[in-house]
Design an enzyme around this catalytic site. Sequence first.
Site, short mmCIF file in Angstrom:
data_model
loop_
_atom_site.label_atom_id
_atom_site.label_comp_id
_atom_site.label_asym_id
_atom_site.label_seq_id
_atom_site.Cartn_x
_atom_site.Cartn_y
_atom_site.Cartn_z
CG ASP A 174 -7.34 -26.75 18.91
OD1 ASP A 174 -8.58 -26.13 17.85
OD2 ASP A 174 -6.92 -26.62 19.02
CD GLU A 176 -6.41 -22.64 14.49
OE1 GLU A 176 -4.76 -21.97 13.56
OE2 GLU A 176 -6.58 -22.46 15.63
NI NI Z 1 -9.77 -20.15 16.58
#
Ligand code: NI
Length: 397
Positions: free
Chosen positions: A85, A143
């Site tokens: 991401d 994440e």
């Molecule tokens: Ni990172």
Amino acid sequence: MTTTQPDAAERAASEVHAQVVAWRRHLHQHPELSFQEHETSAYVEAQLRAMPGLTVTRPTPLSVLAVLRGGAGEGRTLMLRADMDALPIHEEADVEFASSVPGVMHACGHDGHTAMLLGVAKLLADRAGELTGEVRFVFQHAEELFPGGAQEVVDAGVMEGVDVVVGAHLFSTLPVGKVAVRAGPTMAAPDTFEIVVRGRGGHAAHPDQTVDPVATGAQIVTNLQHLVARVRDPLEPLVVSVTQFHAGTADNVIPETATLGGTVRSFDPELRARVPELMERVVRGVCDAHGATYELRYQMGYRAVHNDPEVTAVMREVVTDVLGADALTEGRPTMGGEDFSAYQTKAPGTFYFVGAGNEALGITAPHHHPKFMVDERALDLGVRVMVEAAERLTRPV
Ligand code: NI
């Protein structure tokens, strides 16, 4: 062995390097935010499907898993992890493959993590016959945003039967050529809180007729630091940061409420579990003293990343053997968080840092900065280290 001899593994890694750079640049140009990695996961899946010998599945709609069975007999099952991401940041880095999406940028290097793991998958798939055990490659979404993609992927069962888990993060504040490895607590548990202080609003000229939530909130901000300075064991890391304070609409009005928010960072699970109650004691006490009331919402975030000593020892040897003794450095714990910890609840593992900074080239911006960049030579080093780690960690014990 402390010298770096070019061997077959090294030559193959160099051949795949151009491809890794191309993958990384494509991803960099087409970033997607957490929980929105539709194109990214489709792209990753397509690349993996083009590699012979991998079984590719979607554990969740936005994640991709590839499984490689070694052809050289029984061994351990290793999970290698990358995150995919990007961040809500408008890119200001001067690169020809800059983000094509306004306000979205790969400003933490996850594009590089994904490209590196694709490179590792390619190299290992090409020589699966020499590999023992099994390697799983997980490309996870989200994440950067709690509750994170890792827990979702773990809940989908990807860690069943896994013996060891390994992940890496590019690090722009570590020079390219260095790899930082550390056993034990490595990244903190990032928890968050919101406090609403309720007073009684009124005319600012007559504070005696009000209960001022701004003045009360200010006392809370100050008193919360006593948790760090006076309550916790000074040898046990703890951060309490009030990062938001919203109240009021006019110069001459004392508002009804003030809303505070922030983050708490810790390593020790026992201390972590005590903080909500300790925080509430302070908030309650200050509010009582000033005649205000409160609401406290406390959100536990990712667990702390805690690196297994044995797996970490293997990583140290790998870094030394592949890149030379000078490359290996002892990692420092950071109060930053990582959802890699979700995998570590299922199997011992280690999370290490691959240097990607280069002062001479002006590659010094920190992570999550609009000018964030990496020295792409780091991708090659990262791939080589991870390939060797896979070969060693899949061997039977
Ligand atoms: Ni990172």
